[in-house]
Design a protein around this motif. Structure first.
Motif, PDB file in Angstrom:
ATOM      1  N   TRP A   1      -0.796   6.389   8.030  1.00 22.31           N
ATOM      2  CA  TRP A   1      -1.950   6.099   8.872  1.00 22.31           C
ATOM      3  C   TRP A   1      -1.511   6.129  10.329  1.00 22.31           C
ATOM      4  O   TRP A   1      -0.496   5.520  10.694  1.00 22.31           O
TER       5      TRP A   1
ATOM      6  N   ARG B   1       0.823  -1.218   0.000  1.00 20.65           N
ATOM      7  CA  ARG B   1       0.000   0.000   0.000  1.00 20.65           C
ATOM      8  C   ARG B   1       0.857   1.269   0.000  1.00 20.65           C
ATOM      9  O   ARG B   1       0.307   2.369   0.030  1.00 20.65           O
TER      10      ARG B   1
ATOM     11  N   TRP C   1     -11.184   0.409  10.714  1.00 18.94           N
ATOM     12  CA  TRP C   1     -11.200   0.414   9.261  1.00 18.94           C
ATOM     13  C   TRP C   1     -10.552  -0.874   8.762  1.00 18.94           C
ATOM     14  O   TRP C   1      -9.408  -1.169   9.106  1.00 18.94           O
TER      15      TRP C   1
ATOM     16  N   ASP D   1      -8.931  -3.171   5.827  1.00 27.65           N
ATOM     17  CA  ASP D   1      -8.230  -3.056   4.554  1.00 27.65           C
ATOM     18  C   ASP D   1      -7.475  -4.356   4.324  1.00 27.65           C
ATOM     19  O   ASP D   1      -6.590  -4.718   5.118  1.00 27.65           O
ATOM     20  N   GLY D   2      -7.812  -5.059   3.245  1.00 23.59           N
ATOM     21  CA  GLY D   2      -7.194  -6.356   2.993  1.00 23.59           C
ATOM     22  C   GLY D   2      -7.456  -7.299   4.159  1.00 23.59           C
ATOM     23  O   GLY D   2      -8.578  -7.371   4.667  1.00 23.59           O
TER      24      GLY D   2
ATOM     25  N   ARG E   1       2.330   2.374   2.500  1.00 23.44           N
ATOM     26  CA  ARG E   1       1.728   3.005   3.675  1.00 23.44           C
ATOM     27  C   ARG E   1       2.630   2.878   4.906  1.00 23.44           C
ATOM     28  O   ARG E   1       3.041   1.787   5.283  1.00 23.44           O
TER      29      ARG E   1
END
Length: 216
Positions: free
Chosen positions: A79, A31, A135, A137-138, A33
């Protein structure tokens, strides 16, 4: 990403390659991220208002480390897994420092999960996209509190500021606390207390002066 062999540790979590960084952060290459927990902007200000002596420049140092991490990883996203703030989002030196940091990284998508100290985050105009309390995600569920996910996803959380003793090294150090179905990140802010955890409670990876050390 760049980095010497002792400041980053790649591992597989829930089938995904994740990199644990000695600077108290996680990087998800798929990502682009960068992931941190417990930034606690404003903690210095809150403590000084209460008459408690705190080290000068803690927020500045945290943000400089964050700039270094963004440059090193070339992350497109940051994040924050809860506790972006510590106290009210009032005008103070930390807010000016954050605004300058945000301008310097205007192209970075900064998002945050809501932590127990983030009551003032809504409407604070800090250039942070809010993701709510959790949240998915994946294969991961991102949340501040380290609570298991009923859907079986691997939880990435913060909140408890885990620390542990490192053999042969004085004092306790922040650690990544890896348990079945959950990874608890170390507090990113250097100006925080810690919760001592034992190796028997899960795998621990310590952050010692910018390096990562697997314990046990």
């Amino acid at each position: 990403m760049r980095g010497s062999r002792d400041d980053a540790l790649a591992m597989t979590l829930a089938g995904e390659t994740m990199v644990l960084l000695g600077a108290r952060a996680m990087y998800w290459p798929a990502r682009d991220r960068l992931i941190i927990a417990d930034l606690h902007l404003g903690k210095e200000h809150v403590f000084r208002q209460a008459g408690i002596a705190v080290p000068q420049g803690a927020t500045r140092d945290d943000l400089q480390r964050l700039s270094d991490l963004v440059a090193e990883t070339t992350a497109r996203e940051l994040w924050i897994v809860g506790d972006v703030l510590h106290g009210p989002a009032s005008q103070a030196a930390w807010r000016d420092a954050w605004a300058a940091w945000r301008r310097a990284h205007a192209g970075l998508d900064v998002a945050a999960l809501t932590g127990n100290h983030d009551r003032a985050l809504d409407g604070a105009d800090l250039g942070v996209r809010q993701l709510g309390e959790a949240w998915a995600d994946g294969p991961f569920l991102f949340r501040h509190l380290p609570e298991a996910d009923g859907q079986g996803r691997h939880v990435i959380a913060g909140h408890v500021h885990p620390t542990a003793r490192v053999p042969g090294v004085p004092r306790s150090w922040p650690v990544f606390w890896l348990k079945p179905g959950m990874t608890v990140l170390p507090a990113y802010s250097a100006f925080t207390g810690g919760y001592a955890v034992e190796a028997a409670s899960g795998r621990l990876v310590a952050c010692v002066e910018g390096t990562v050390m697997a314990l046990g």
